[in-house]
Scaffold this active site. Structure first.
Site, PDB file in Angstrom:
ATOM      1  N   LYS A  88     -14.262  -3.160   1.992  1.00  0.00           N
ATOM      2  CA  LYS A  88     -15.036  -1.915   1.978  1.00  0.00           C
ATOM      3  C   LYS A  88     -16.508  -2.121   2.335  1.00  0.00           C
ATOM      4  O   LYS A  88     -17.101  -1.298   3.030  1.00  0.00           O
ATOM      5  CB  LYS A  88     -14.911  -1.228   0.619  1.00  0.00           C
ATOM      6  CG  LYS A  88     -13.504  -0.732   0.330  1.00  0.00           C
ATOM      7  CD  LYS A  88     -13.408  -0.044  -1.017  1.00  0.00           C
ATOM      8  CE  LYS A  88     -11.988   0.432  -1.279  1.00  0.00           C
ATOM      9  NZ  LYS A  88     -11.865   1.175  -2.546  1.00  0.00           N
ATOM     10  N   SER A  99       0.810  -1.216   0.000  1.00  0.00           N
ATOM     11  CA  SER A  99       0.000   0.000   0.000  1.00  0.00           C
ATOM     12  C   SER A  99       0.846   1.271   0.000  1.00  0.00           C
ATOM     13  O   SER A  99       1.841   1.380   0.718  1.00  0.00           O
ATOM     14  CB  SER A  99      -0.914   0.021   1.234  1.00  0.00           C
ATOM     15  OG  SER A  99      -1.603   1.249   1.320  1.00  0.00           O
ATOM     16  N   ASP A 150     -13.769   7.508  -2.513  1.00  0.00           N
ATOM     17  CA  ASP A 150     -13.247   7.000  -3.784  1.00  0.00           C
ATOM     18  C   ASP A 150     -13.792   7.776  -4.979  1.00  0.00           C
ATOM     19  O   ASP A 150     -13.041   8.195  -5.872  1.00  0.00           O
ATOM     20  CB  ASP A 150     -13.589   5.517  -3.958  1.00  0.00           C
ATOM     21  CG  ASP A 150     -12.649   4.598  -3.199  1.00  0.00           C
ATOM     22  OD1 ASP A 150     -11.514   5.023  -2.907  1.00  0.00           O
ATOM     23  OD2 ASP A 150     -13.044   3.458  -2.901  1.00  0.00           O
ATOM     24  N   ALA A 188     -18.752  -4.628  -9.845  1.00  0.00           N
ATOM     25  CA  ALA A 188     -19.838  -4.214  -8.957  1.00  0.00           C
ATOM     26  C   ALA A 188     -19.476  -4.422  -7.492  1.00  0.00           C
ATOM     27  O   ALA A 188     -20.346  -4.467  -6.629  1.00  0.00           O
ATOM     28  CB  ALA A 188     -21.112  -4.993  -9.296  1.00  0.00           C
ATOM     29  N   GLY A 234     -16.701  -3.366  -4.105  1.00  0.00           N
ATOM     30  CA  GLY A 234     -16.506  -2.153  -3.319  1.00  0.00           C
ATOM     31  C   GLY A 234     -15.958  -0.987  -4.117  1.00  0.00           C
ATOM     32  O   GLY A 234     -16.372   0.165  -3.925  1.00  0.00           O
ATOM     33  N   ALA A 235     -15.028  -1.246  -5.044  1.00  0.00           N
ATOM     34  CA  ALA A 235     -14.440  -0.163  -5.836  1.00  0.00           C
ATOM     35  C   ALA A 235     -15.484   0.454  -6.755  1.00  0.00           C
ATOM     36  O   ALA A 235     -15.601   1.682  -6.869  1.00  0.00           O
ATOM     37  CB  ALA A 235     -13.256  -0.693  -6.645  1.00  0.00           C
TER      38      ALA A 235
END
Length: 282
Positions: free
Chosen positions: A67, A16, A103, A129, A131-132
């Site tokens: 998420k 990350s 986001d 479809a 979390g992002a």
């Protein structure tokens, strides 16, 4: 006086960039904080997050695949988090987690600000479809796009996202096997995990592209390579990865926690110089 504790949670999370980004923002503004990367598998996430809170954690970012789980753990959520059904930013208030989703705001700010692109009235194909995708879909609608078509390999998840957006005249779902019949789009957003993991790849009909198409991957680094290669081969007018979105959503979260918005251009430029070694983990 103890240093304020923050973290990013995900699985995996070792690569990350969020700790580096938030540390840079903090130095820029003279704010003392500790920001760590914490690996938590989905079954361990609730307990790990609660332990973090017990050790003085004041805020957290959340990435894949947590998420939607983060949303369920919040006592309060913002409107945009509720529309997304997913949370990527947690703030500890009165002994509870309050959730937001930055986001979509990060993506729109990168595309319209840094990239200088106009999203209004574009016909948009959203691939994914999870979390992002849930994070960016409401912001795209708010940015004035004309139509949003959600496609996912699991049709039920595409249907659920389209229903959750609550705009049936503009947002609806179709099925992956129908891609060839969908016509062309001015914006294609890849919010799948197609580029993550060994053997992953991306392919889609070239008929989705027209002379104005903007192709965006919410991933960056090695995870975005396959989709961006497809987009260039298909002749997309503009091709953008998710690095700018990452920096801008982080700035949005930082402002929530500390009450001041950091400058992002220098941070983005420094990360862009490291393109060959970037690995998506946010």
């Amino acid at each position: 006086m103890s240093i304020a504790r923050y973290a990013v949670f995900g699985h995996p999370i070792s690569h990350s960039l969020s700790p580096r980004i938030h540390a840079t923002f903090a130095r820029q503004l003279g704010i003392a904080l500790e920001y760590a990367a914490i690996d938590a598998a989905p079954v361990e996430f609730a307990a790990t997050l609660e332990r973090f809170a017990g050790e003085g954690g004041r805020g957290a970012n959340v990435t894949l695949p947590l998420k939607e789980a983060a949303f369920a753990l919040c006592a309060r959520t913002t409107d945009r988090a509720r529309r997304a059904g997913a949370v990527n930013t947690l703030t500890r208030n009165d002994g509870h987690w309050h959730g937001d989703n930055t986001d979509g705001a990060g993506l729109v700010r990168d595309l319209t600000g840094r990239q200088g692109l106009d999203l209004r009235a574009r016909r948009v194909l959203l691939l994914g479809a999870g979390g992002a995708a849930r994070g960016v879909a409401p912001a795209l609608l708010d940015a004035g796009i004309g139509e949003l078509v959600v496609v996912n390999r699991t049709p039920e998840r595409a249907d659920a996202l389209a229903d959750a957006l609550g705009e049936p005249a503009r947002a609806h779902s179709r099925y992956w096997q129908d891609l060839r019949e969908l016509g062309d789009f001015e914006l294609i957003v890849n919010a799948t995990s197609a580029g993550r993991g060994e053997g992953a790849g991306f392919s889609a009909p070239l008929s989705l592209v027209n002379s104005r198409t903007l192709a965006v991957d919410v991933n960056y680094g090695e995870a975005a390579i396959d989709f961006l290669a497809w987009a260039r081969a298909a002749g997309c007018h503009d091709v953008v990865d998710g690095l700018g979105m990452l920096v801008e959503q982080a700035a949005e979260a930082f402002e929530q926690w500390h009450g001041v918005r950091p400058q992002t251009d220098a941070v983005y430029a420094a990360l862009r110089e490291r393109d060959p070694v970037l690995v998506t983990a946010d």
